[in-house]
Design a protein around this motif. Structure first.
Motif: not given
Ligand code: 691
Length: 446
Positions: A293-313
């Protein structure tokens, strides 16, 4: 328990002021809305977490930096419709300057790098753990501050930099007991969006705005996404193609759609091959829907997530090669991530991985007679000079009180200074775990 004195009289027995002056209105003793105090128990957990942040940063050869929590508002004014902008904790100071409590650390890093200019030798590997702020209507009851761990690499255009950053987060997770079965990283590149938008001759200056709208794809209805993209100026077919591409979850499929020539595919293939070498292939997956959600990214982006899908990034980051030029500096290739202190604690709770951290003190030292308080200070100083922690009892207290405090503070040893023993230059040591008690000459105490 304060030796029988009534609480309204101090040591001298005089009436305490509150009985004389008018009743004082009690202030609100809670911290400001959306903020937290860190009493000792919470501070132990925070220090435990931050020490892991710092130790991993050290293992990766990063240097610690920090910046003012207060910055010029201009540093964060971006016109891409970001939530971080809508919630800026900004105000006019007494010098009529527009200022803001930083909502993130990356713009401050960019400012400092421009300020330092040529005196900095690249690549730069900097990390920070800093408090960041947002001003949200308290209707949502969410916090207005959190601490973020950031690691950034400047001066490296190759995706080895992003691979290194993800490796550092994997290292952190492993240290605190989080495994690849608990969390994963969704990885993509904004160059995917760029290549699609170029096919539909969407002007470059809309790129940031489009990304911010796309980032909301799982938060608002798809019809709303389409409407916002349409309002931004994308044609129906561009929107359809975009949403189609964003649903791709395999690199092979992506290559079929985009063709093998583009940078997006090359970067992602390189990243996945480096992941193999770093040994964290099981932790990452391609997912074209990740844009962040940040405008300045230009290339690779990644985010860590919980596999149970209960939490936000849990964390997120990416490449931001153009940020410095938006501040009038020369562009430097850059990538980094932010890791908040809130979601990770929720995850540790979920997984039963919260550490048990208790106050530990090596010694509690007390004088058994009022006139031996000075000797107790000598004993405490001697032990402290040897690097031992000492909780020195500062008032004359009954032994029962001292034992109670020793139990609460987990003191390993109780050192008592008593007249009888001190006549022979001795003090009494009681090892509290075993109950073993012995006398020892002061200069033999270690
Ligand atoms: C879960 C959580 O506390 N999030 C959070 C809390 N405070 C912030 C403050 C600024 C920017 C992002 C923030 C994010």
């Amino acid at each position: 328990e304060n030796g029988g004195r009534s609480s309204v009289r101090g040591r001298s027995g005089a009436l305490s002021p509150s009985l004389v002056a008018e009743e004082v209105q009690r202030i609100d003793v809670n911290p400001p809305k959306g903020t937290r105090d860190f009493p000792p128990e919470d501070m132990r957990l925070r220090n435990w977490l931050f020490n892991h942040f710092r130790e991993v940063s050290r293992l990766f050869g990063f240097e610690e930096v920090d910046y003012p929590v207060l910055e010029s508002e201009a540093l964060f004014i971006r016109k891409a419709g970001e939530e971080i902008r809508d919630q800026l904790y900004c105000f006019e100071d007494r010098g009529n300057r527009r200022v803001a409590l930083r909502p993130e650390l990356t713009p401050s890093l960019a400012r400092l790098v421009i300020q330092k200019g040529k005196s900095l030798s690249l690549p730069l590997k900097w990390f920070a753990v800093g408090q960041c702020w947002r001003y949200e209507r308290m209707t949502r009851g969410r916090r207005r501050e959190h601490y973020q761990w950031n690691m950034d690499i400047l001066g490296v255009p190759e995706v080895t930099a992003e691979a290194e950053l993800i490796a550092s987060i994997v290292t952190f997770f492993k240290r605190i007991g989080i495994k690849e079965s608990d969390v994963g990283f969704k990885v993509s590149s904004r160059k995917v969006l760029q290549e699609v938008l170029r096919c539909y001759s969407v002007p470059e200056n809309l790129f940031g705005k489009v990304c911010i709208i796309i980032d909301k794809i799982e938060k608002i209805p798809i019809a709303e996404i389409k409407r916002e993209l349409n309002v931004t100026g994308l044609s129906e077919e561009a929107i359809e193609e975009l949403l189609q591409v964003l649903s791709i979850k395999s690199l092979t499929k992506l290559e079929e759609i985009l063709g093998g020539a583009g940078e997006a595919i090359a970067d992602l293939k390189e990243l996945f091959s480096l992941a193999e070498k770093f040994g964290y292939s099981e932790w990452i997956q391609f997912d074209a829907s990740v844009v962040r959600g940040l405008a300045y990214y230009t290339g690779i982006v990644f985010e860590g997530f919980d596999r149970d899908g209960k939490l936000r990034a849990i964390c997120g980051g990416g490449r931001y090669d153009r940020l410095l030029s938006t501040f009038g500096g020369d562009d430097v290739p850059a990538c980094g991530f932010g890791f908040g202190d809130a979601v990770i604690v929720e995850l540790l709770k979920e997984k039963g991985l919260l550490p048990e951290l208790s106050l530990e003190v090596d010694n509690i030292v007390c004088a058994l007679d009022r006139d031996l308080q000075g000797v107790a200070a000598i004993v405490a100083t001697k032990l402290r000079e040897k690097g031992q922690s000492v909780d020195l009892v500062l008032e004359s207290k009954p032994l029962k009180w001292v034992f109670k405090r020793a139990a609460r503070t987990n003191a390993q040893r109780l050192i008592m200074v008593g007249n009888t023993e001190w006549q022979k230059g001795m003090v009494v040591v009681k090892v509290l775990s075993s109950g073993k008690q012995y006398e020892i000459k002061l200069d033999e105490l270690e």
